[in-house]
Motif scaffolding. Structure first.
Motif, PDB file in Angstrom:
ATOM      1  N   LEU A  37      28.095  12.094  19.581  1.00 54.85           N
ATOM      2  CA  LEU A  37      28.682  12.427  18.143  1.00 54.85           C
ATOM      3  C   LEU A  37      29.081  13.800  18.396  1.00 54.85           C
ATOM      4  O   LEU A  37      30.181  14.116  17.529  1.00 54.85           O
ATOM      5  CB  LEU A  37      27.528  12.259  17.140  1.00 54.85           C
ATOM      6  N   GLU A  38      28.415  14.744  18.717  1.00 51.19           N
ATOM      7  CA  GLU A  38      28.591  16.088  18.917  1.00 51.19           C
ATOM      8  C   GLU A  38      30.073  16.302  19.636  1.00 51.19           C
ATOM      9  O   GLU A  38      30.934  17.165  19.404  1.00 51.19           O
ATOM     10  CB  GLU A  38      27.632  16.945  19.583  1.00 51.19           C
ATOM     11  N   SER A  53      13.359  19.082  16.721  1.00 52.32           N
ATOM     12  CA  SER A  53      14.707  19.236  16.695  1.00 52.32           C
ATOM     13  C   SER A  53      15.174  19.572  15.021  1.00 52.32           C
ATOM     14  O   SER A  53      14.729  19.040  14.135  1.00 52.32           O
ATOM     15  CB  SER A  53      15.475  18.076  17.069  1.00 52.32           C
ATOM     16  N   ARG A  54      15.959  20.782  15.025  1.00 50.50           N
ATOM     17  CA  ARG A  54      16.443  21.176  13.761  1.00 50.50           C
ATOM     18  C   ARG A  54      18.029  20.954  13.536  1.00 50.50           C
ATOM     19  O   ARG A  54      18.679  21.496  14.472  1.00 50.50           O
ATOM     20  CB  ARG A  54      15.955  22.488  13.404  1.00 50.50           C
ATOM     21  N   LEU A  55      18.468  20.694  12.532  1.00 56.63           N
ATOM     22  CA  LEU A  55      19.886  20.807  12.469  1.00 56.63           C
ATOM     23  C   LEU A  55      20.559  22.028  12.210  1.00 56.63           C
ATOM     24  O   LEU A  55      19.825  22.892  11.581  1.00 56.63           O
ATOM     25  CB  LEU A  55      20.116  20.039  11.252  1.00 56.63           C
ATOM     26  N   THR A  56      21.679  22.348  12.983  1.00 59.88           N
ATOM     27  CA  THR A  56      22.278  23.478  12.779  1.00 59.88           C
ATOM     28  C   THR A  56      22.837  23.469  11.465  1.00 59.88           C
ATOM     29  O   THR A  56      23.125  22.623  10.732  1.00 59.88           O
ATOM     30  CB  THR A  56      23.478  23.598  13.978  1.00 59.88           C
ATOM     31  N   GLN A  57      23.608  24.529  11.201  1.00 61.42           N
ATOM     32  CA  GLN A  57      24.310  24.766   9.970  1.00 61.42           C
ATOM     33  C   GLN A  57      25.437  23.671   9.744  1.00 61.42           C
ATOM     34  O   GLN A  57      25.561  23.030   8.763  1.00 61.42           O
ATOM     35  CB  GLN A  57      25.031  26.168   9.531  1.00 61.42           C
ATOM     36  N   ALA A  58      26.291  23.334  10.954  1.00 65.67           N
ATOM     37  CA  ALA A  58      27.084  22.421  10.895  1.00 65.67           C
ATOM     38  C   ALA A  58      26.587  21.043  10.887  1.00 65.67           C
ATOM     39  O   ALA A  58      27.001  20.300  10.000  1.00 65.67           O
ATOM     40  CB  ALA A  58      27.937  22.470  12.241  1.00 65.67           C
ATOM     41  N   GLY A  59      25.421  20.970  11.516  1.00 66.13           N
ATOM     42  CA  GLY A  59      24.837  19.558  11.265  1.00 66.13           C
ATOM     43  C   GLY A  59      24.262  19.495   9.910  1.00 66.13           C
ATOM     44  O   GLY A  59      24.275  18.118   9.455  1.00 66.13           O
TER      45      GLY A  59
END
Length: 321
Positions: A37-38, A53-59
């Motif tokens: 997906l990335e 796991s932590r979402l990035t700002q884009a995530g």
């Protein structure tokens, strides 16, 4: 869609491994999906670390848009299922126990006369579960008896239903003409439906701060409650529809009450984002005829008087009800 669902699970659970377990896939497979997906999006979506796991700002932004996509997809699939049901002559209905057992049979007979080719799949559940089945798109139309409002559902009042306090003939309350109070009811030995039942929720609303969430017996069947109460297990609050025969035969005794409004509304509910099928509208039309006759649902369960020759007395404070 599966990749977006995985991303939303990671956001909610804070772990790629926990999200994989929830979705029934291996952690390496989940990791491969996120990497694919990335690559497709040209964005880094996750910050991976030994602690989770932590979402990035884009995530986070992608997850927000993904929620809209998933909601739209759910509506699309529910609409497609409804169209298939129309074409295939199916109507999926879930109804609370009172409606399913005491009203739905006559409604379905009338519906069958109008639409002889229609097949109805009926599920009898408590009111809470009816609402959840609707939200999941597993039924097209529901009937509930709980007092709660549901902002995400359309609703239509079908009937006013009277609740009555009943005991077995040997219960101390059965030998009096004097109405019992809400406090007496709340402190008595009660046999109740399970949590999520519309009957129980209505009783809790009526009793307010007096209510006790620890009943003497908790049973998931109205029939089982009637049998237990008739055998002397305690008192119950049930729909007048459900106890009409038992009151007529003397198996149960209606207890007069004071200071309590034991009534509720029976409602049809369906998802706001969907249009009811022709079959669903036909069933609604038949059910709403009950509204005009709903006064017959109230007061049909006898007048709660003791039978001739029985003593009239109130139990003493030492007697456990």
């Amino acid at each position: 869609m599966a990749d977006l669902d995985l991303l939303l699970s990671i956001e909610r659970l804070g772990s790629l491994g926990r999200a994989a377990r929830e979705l029934g896939i291996s952690q390496p497979a989940a990791s491969a999906r996120i990497r694919l997906l990335e690559r497709r999006l040209g964005l880094v979506l996750l910050d991976r670390s030994p602690t989770g796991s932590r979402l990035t700002q884009a995530g986070t932004s992608i997850a927000e848009w993904a929620r809209d996509v998933m909601a739209t997809t759910t509506r699309l699939l529910a609409g497609a299922a409804a169209l298939r049901n129309v074409e295939n002559g199916w109507l999926r209905v879930a109804a609370s126990m009172t409606v399913a057992e005491y009203l739905m049979p006559r409604w379905l007979v009338a519906l069958r006369r109008e639409l002889p080719e229609l097949t109805v799949a009926l599920r009898a559940e408590n009111s809470h579960d009816v609402v959840e089945l609707l939200r999941a798109g597993k039924v097209d139309l529901g009937f509930v008896e709980d007092p709660a409002a549901h902002a995400d559902l359309s609703e239509l009042v079908i009937a006013d239903d009277e609740l009555v306090v009943v005991t077995g003939p040997a219960h101390p309350w059965a030998g009096t003409d004097t109405p019992i109070t809400s406090r007496e009811l709340a402190t008595g030995r009660l046999v109740l439906r399970e949590r999520g039942s519309g009957t129980r929720e209505t009783l809790h609303r009526v009793l307010g701060d007096l209510r006790d969430d620890d009943p003497h017996l908790e049973l998931s069947s109205t029939t089982a409650i009637k049998e237990a109460v008739g055998a002397g297990a305690g008192a119950a609050v049930l729909s007048a529809l459900a106890v009409e025969r038992e009151l007529r035969t003397g198996q149960l005794i209606r207890i007069p009450v004071t200071g309590m409004e034991l009534t509720r509304t029976l409602r049809a509910v369906w998802r706001r984002q969907t249009t009811l099928s022709t079959q669903g509208r036909a069933l609604l039309r038949i059910a709403t005829r009950t509204r005009s006759a709903s006064r017959g649902l109230r007061g049909t369960a006898g007048d709660g008087r003791r039978r001739a020759g029985e003593p009239s007395r109130r139990p003493g404070p030492h007697e456990r009800l």
